[in-house]
Design an enzyme around this catalytic site. Structure first.
Site, PDB file in Angstrom:
ATOM      1  CB  SER A  12      -1.487   4.251  40.705  1.00 57.96           C
ATOM      2  OG  SER A  12      -0.526   5.227  40.470  1.00 57.96           O
ATOM      3  CB  VAL A  13      -1.225   5.333  45.783  1.00 55.70           C
ATOM      4  CG1 VAL A  13      -0.675   5.643  47.164  1.00 55.70           C
ATOM      5  CG2 VAL A  13      -1.529   6.622  45.026  1.00 55.70           C
ATOM      6  CB  CYS A 147      -0.561  14.035  43.674  1.00 56.39           C
ATOM      7  SG  CYS A 147      -1.918  13.859  42.522  1.00 56.39           S
ATOM      8  N   GLY A 179      -1.369   9.576  37.972  1.00 56.34           N
ATOM      9  CA  GLY A 179      -2.229  10.266  38.934  1.00 56.34           C
ATOM     10  C   GLY A 179      -3.677   9.830  38.843  1.00 56.34           C
ATOM     11  CG  HIS A 247       1.153  15.695  39.046  1.00 55.49           C
ATOM     12  ND1 HIS A 247       1.047  14.687  38.120  1.00 55.49           N
ATOM     13  CD2 HIS A 247       0.119  15.502  39.921  1.00 55.49           C
ATOM     14  CE1 HIS A 247       0.009  13.910  38.419  1.00 55.49           C
ATOM     15  NE2 HIS A 247      -0.573  14.384  39.515  1.00 55.49           N
ATOM     16  CG  ASN A 334       2.148  11.563  39.940  1.00 60.25           C
ATOM     17  OD1 ASN A 334       3.191  11.551  39.274  1.00 60.25           O
ATOM     18  ND2 ASN A 334       1.184  10.695  39.748  1.00 60.25           N
TER      19      ASN A 334
END
Ligand SMILES: NC(=O)C1=CN([C@@H]2O[C@H](COP(=O)(O)OP(=O)(O)OC[C@H]3O[C@@H](n4cnc5c(N)ncnc54)[C@H](OP(=O)(O)O)[C@@H]3O)[C@@H](O)[C@H]2O)C=CC1
Ligand SMILES: N[C@@H](CC(=O)OP(=O)(O)O)C(=O)O
Length: 356
Positions: A12-13, A147, A179, A247, A334
Site C-alpha cells: 500500500s505504501v 499515519c 492504512g 484518516h 494516510n
C-alpha cells in the site's frame, strides 16, 4: 538526479512511493525490493496494483529484487514501506552498509537517536542526522511517524509554538482501510456496512509518538527528548471505517496557559503556518500546510484528502469545547502525508541540506 530505492514496493505504501517518485524532479526510481514471492518478476507482474492512478510506465519493467543491501548499493536514498515483521532486520543491514534509510515501519521509532519525522512538523529533528553525517557516519535511519499521528501533530505544532503547551489532548480516529495494508488487507465482510473500533497498537503509538514529535533534542543534538507524560496527557481511540484513503480525527485539546486564545486566534494561527519544507522550496511541499475549512460539514475524506496533492492537512469545525478548550476535525491522507509522501518530502529536505 538522485537514485532512489524502494523497499516493500508492492504494498500500500510502496505503491504510493512508485506514484510519487515516477515523475519526481529530483529522484529517479532505481531499485525496487519486496519479498521473495515478488523478487525476480517485472514490477507490473509482481504487484497487485490498487491505485486509481495508472501504474507508471517507468516502473513497469523494473525487475523486483530481494531486499538485500548489495542490490541497492548505488542508491542515494532508500524509502521503505516494508511489513514491520521484516523491516527491523532488513533496514539494519541497509544502514550498516552505509545507506540512508527513510522508513515507514514502526521498528526503530522509539530509538532515542533515530528522528521520528513528520516533515511538515518537526524537520528540525533531522539535526540528529546532520551530526551523524558530520562525524563521518555514512548510513543512518530516519523513521516516519504512524499515519494517524502525522495528521494529529500537524495542527498541534503551530498551536504550541504560538500559544504554549497543550496539557490535555484527546483524539478519536476514523481510519481508512488502505492504512491496514494490502497483504492481506481488511476483508470486505468486516468493513462494508460497518465500523471496527480497534486497530492493534494504534492508540499506544499515537499517545507515545506525539510526545516524541513535539519534543525537543538533547543539548548535543544527538538524541530526542520526549514531552513528559505529566506535561501532556494524550488519549486516543482508533476506529477503522469504510473509507479507502484518508484518516479523519476528532480532537479536543486544552492549553496550559490561562486564559486560552480565542477561536479566531486559533484559526488564524493554523492558516498562517508555513512549514519549513515550503520555506526551503522543496518540490512536494504543500502551498498551504494547513487548510482551515469553514463549511460546517468539512473536512470529508473523499472531498478533501488530495488538498495540496495529499501533502496538506485539512482542519475544520474549529470551535470551543465545553470540557477542554477547543475541538476540531482533522483530515490527512494516510499514504501521502501519513506515509510515502512524508518519506519523499524528508528526502527532499535531506537533499536541500546536503545530507544525501
Ligand atoms: N498503509 C499506511 O497507511 C501506512 C503504513 N505504514 C507502515 O508502512 C509499512 C508498509 O505498510 P503497507 O504498505 O500498508 O503494507 P503492505 O502489507 O501493503 O505491504 C508490505 C510490503 O512488504 C513486503 N514484504 C512482506 N514480507 C516481506 C519479506 N519477508 N521481505 C521483504 N519484503 C516483504 C511486501 O512484499 P510482497 O508483495 O512481495 O509480499 C510488500 O511490498 C508497514 O510497516 C506499516 O506499518 C505506516 C504508515 C501508514
Ligand atoms: N496502523 C495504521 C497504519 C500503520 O501501519 O501504522 P504503523 O506504521 O504505525 O504501524 C492504520 O492502520 O491506519
Amino acid at each position: 538526479m538522485k537514485k532512489a530505492g524502494v523497499l516493500g514496493a508492492t504494498g500500500s505504501v510502496g505503491q504510493r512511493f512508485i506514484l510519487l517518485l515516477s515523475e519526481h524532479p529530483e529522484f529517479e526510481l532505481s531499485v525496487l525490493g519486496a519479498s521473495s514471492r515478488s523478487a525476480g518478476k517485472r514490477y507490473e507482474d509482481a504487484v497487485v496494483w490498487k491505485q486509481t492512478d495508472l501504474l507508471p510506465e517507468s516502473a513497469r519493467d523494473i525487475i523486483v529484487q530481494e531486499c538485500k543491501a548489495e542490490a541497492f548499493k548505488d542508491c542515494d536514498i532508500i524509502f521503505s514501506g516494508l511489513d514491520a515483521d521484516y523491516a527491523g532486520e532488513i533496514e539494519k543491514e541497509f544502514v550498516s552498509s552505509g545507506l540512508a534509510v527513510v522508513s515507514n515501519a514502526k521498528n526503530y521509532r522509539r530509538e532515542a537517536d533515530v528522528p521520528l519525522i513528520v516533515p511538515i512538523v518537526n524537520p528540525e529533528h533531522l539535526e540528529i542526522v546532520e551530526q551523524k553525517v558530520k562525524s563521518g557516519q555514512k548510513g543512518f535511519q530516519i523513521c516516519i511517524s504512524n499515519c494517524s499521528t502525522a495528521g494529529l501533530v500537524a495542527p498541534l505544532k503551530p498551536l504550541v509554538e504560538k500559544f504554549g503547551p497543550i496539557d490535555l489532548l484527546t483524539t478519536t480516529t476514523l481510519q481508512a482501510i488502505s492504512g491496514a495494508g494490502f497483504s492481506p488487507g481488511v476483508p470486505g465482510i468486516d468493513i462494508l456496512d460497518n465500523i471496527v473500533p480497534f486497530i492493534s497498537g494504534e492508540e499506544e503509538k499515537m499517545e507515545w509518538e506525539t510526545r516524541k514529535i513535539l519534543g525537543g533534542l538533547s543539548e548535543d543534538k544527538k538524541e530526542c527528548r520526549l514531552v513528559s507524560e505529566d506535561a501532556m496527557k494524550v488519549s486516543a481511540q482508533c476506529n477503522r471505517v469504510p473509507v479507502i484513503d484518508g484518516h479523519t480525527e476528532c480532537i479536543s485539546l486544552r492549553f496550559e496557559r490561562r486564559p486560552p486564545p480565542s477561536v479566531e486566534a486559533v484559526k488564524q494561527c493554523l492558516r498562517e503556518y508555513v512549514c519549513e519544507a515550503s520555506k526551503l522550496g522543496c518540490p512536494s511541499a504543500p502551498k498551504n500546510t494547513i487548510h482551515v475549512l469553514e463549511q460546517n460539514d468539512r473536512p470529508q475524506p473523499r472531498l478533501d484528502r488530495v488538498r495540496d496533492n495529499g501533502f496538506g492537512v485539512s482542519v475544520g469545525r474549529i470551535r470551543e469545547d465545553p470540557v477542554l478548550d477547543f475541538k476540531m476535525v482533522v483530515l490527512s491522507h494516510n499514504t501521502i502525508i501519513g506515509a510515502a509522501g512524508s518519506g519523499v518530502l524528508i528526502g527532499e529536505i535531506l537533499l536541500k541540506k546536503g545530507l544525501i
